[in-house]
Design a protein around this motif. Structure first.
Motif, PDB file in Angstrom:
ATOM      1  N   ALA A  91      22.495  -5.090 -33.374  1.00 24.69           N
ATOM      2  CA  ALA A  91      22.018  -6.466 -33.532  1.00 24.69           C
ATOM      3  C   ALA A  91      21.054  -6.858 -32.415  1.00 24.69           C
ATOM      4  N   MET A  92      21.290  -6.355 -31.226  1.00 22.60           N
ATOM      5  CA  MET A  92      20.397  -6.654 -30.104  1.00 22.60           C
ATOM      6  C   MET A  92      19.080  -5.879 -30.225  1.00 22.60           C
ATOM      7  N   MET A  93      19.181  -4.612 -30.613  1.00 24.26           N
ATOM      8  CA  MET A  93      18.013  -3.739 -30.602  1.00 24.26           C
ATOM      9  C   MET A  93      17.062  -3.955 -31.778  1.00 24.26           C
ATOM     10  N   THR A  94      17.568  -4.322 -32.936  1.00 17.52           N
ATOM     11  CA  THR A  94      16.716  -4.426 -34.124  1.00 17.52           C
ATOM     12  C   THR A  94      15.506  -5.337 -33.892  1.00 17.52           C
ATOM     13  N   PRO A  95      15.686  -6.577 -33.417  1.00 14.87           N
ATOM     14  CA  PRO A  95      14.490  -7.401 -33.205  1.00 14.87           C
ATOM     15  C   PRO A  95      13.580  -6.870 -32.095  1.00 14.87           C
ATOM     16  N   LEU A  96      14.152  -6.214 -31.087  1.00 17.51           N
ATOM     17  CA  LEU A  96      13.322  -5.651 -30.023  1.00 17.51           C
ATOM     18  C   LEU A  96      12.453  -4.512 -30.542  1.00 17.51           C
ATOM     19  N   VAL A  97      13.038  -3.656 -31.369  1.00 12.65           N
ATOM     20  CA  VAL A  97      12.275  -2.542 -31.940  1.00 12.65           C
ATOM     21  C   VAL A  97      11.209  -3.068 -32.891  1.00 12.65           C
ATOM     22  N   GLU A  98      11.569  -4.061 -33.696  1.00 10.04           N
ATOM     23  CA  GLU A  98      10.586  -4.635 -34.622  1.00 10.04           C
ATOM     24  C   GLU A  98       9.407  -5.237 -33.852  1.00 10.04           C
ATOM     25  N   ARG A  99       9.689  -5.952 -32.768  1.00  8.29           N
ATOM     26  CA  ARG A  99       8.618  -6.531 -31.957  1.00  8.29           C
ATOM     27  C   ARG A  99       7.780  -5.427 -31.324  1.00  8.29           C
ATOM     28  N   GLY A 100       8.445  -4.376 -30.837  1.00  4.02           N
ATOM     29  CA  GLY A 100       7.711  -3.257 -30.244  1.00  4.02           C
ATOM     30  C   GLY A 100       6.804  -2.569 -31.239  1.00  4.02           C
ATOM     31  N   MET A 101       7.272  -2.392 -32.460  1.00  4.94           N
ATOM     32  CA  MET A 101       6.443  -1.774 -33.498  1.00  4.94           C
ATOM     33  C   MET A 101       5.246  -2.667 -33.829  1.00  4.94           C
ATOM     34  N   HIS A 102       5.471  -3.970 -33.875  1.00  4.94           N
ATOM     35  CA  HIS A 102       4.370  -4.897 -34.122  1.00  4.94           C
ATOM     36  C   HIS A 102       3.356  -4.808 -32.988  1.00  4.94           C
ATOM     37  N   ASP A 103       3.847  -4.822 -31.742  1.00  3.30           N
ATOM     38  CA  ASP A 103       2.955  -4.741 -30.585  1.00  3.30           C
ATOM     39  C   ASP A 103       2.162  -3.431 -30.597  1.00  3.30           C
ATOM     40  N   LEU A 104       2.802  -2.347 -31.016  1.00  4.19           N
ATOM     41  CA  LEU A 104       2.121  -1.058 -31.100  1.00  4.19           C
ATOM     42  C   LEU A 104       0.979  -1.115 -32.108  1.00  4.19           C
TER      43      LEU A 104
END
Length: 105
Positions: free
Chosen positions: A46-59
């Motif tokens: 639950a903590m990591m999912t939004p962080l990974v999604e934001r990171g993929m967007h930033d990439l």
């Protein structure tokens, strides 16, 4: 790579709102639990999912030059090098891309 993973987990632990999740991360950092077990934890997911999604967007938003520097940094990590070492230590003309913001995504 181990140092980078440890520091990344410490940053994540420090940012976690859930005290139980912070304790589970401390268990991994102390060697009393595995990272694999933590990765299967619902709270960690639950903590990591939004962080990974934001990171993929930033990439996706990186310029070609920024993407090339990010790829060089990832390759350095795979070789066990510190991609953020000063240029004379890294042996490169220019330091690899460092993601914006403190810590890791």
């Amino acid at each position: 790579m181990e140092r980078h993973l440890r520091r990344s987990l410490e940053v994540l632990r420090d940012r976690a709102d859930d005290p139980a999740l912070r304790r589970r991360m401390d268990e991994v950092l102390a060697g009393r639990a595995s990272l694999r077990d933590l990765a299967r934890d619902d709270g960690f997911d639950a903590m990591m999912t939004p962080l990974v999604e934001r990171g993929m967007h930033d990439l996706d938003e990186l310029s070609p030059e920024e993407r090339a520097r990010a790829e060089a940094g990832a390759a350095a990590l795979e070789r066990g090098e510190d991609p953020w070492a000063p240029e004379d230590e890294a042996g490169a003309d220019r330091a690899p891309y460092r993601p914006p913001g403190p810590g890791t995504w």
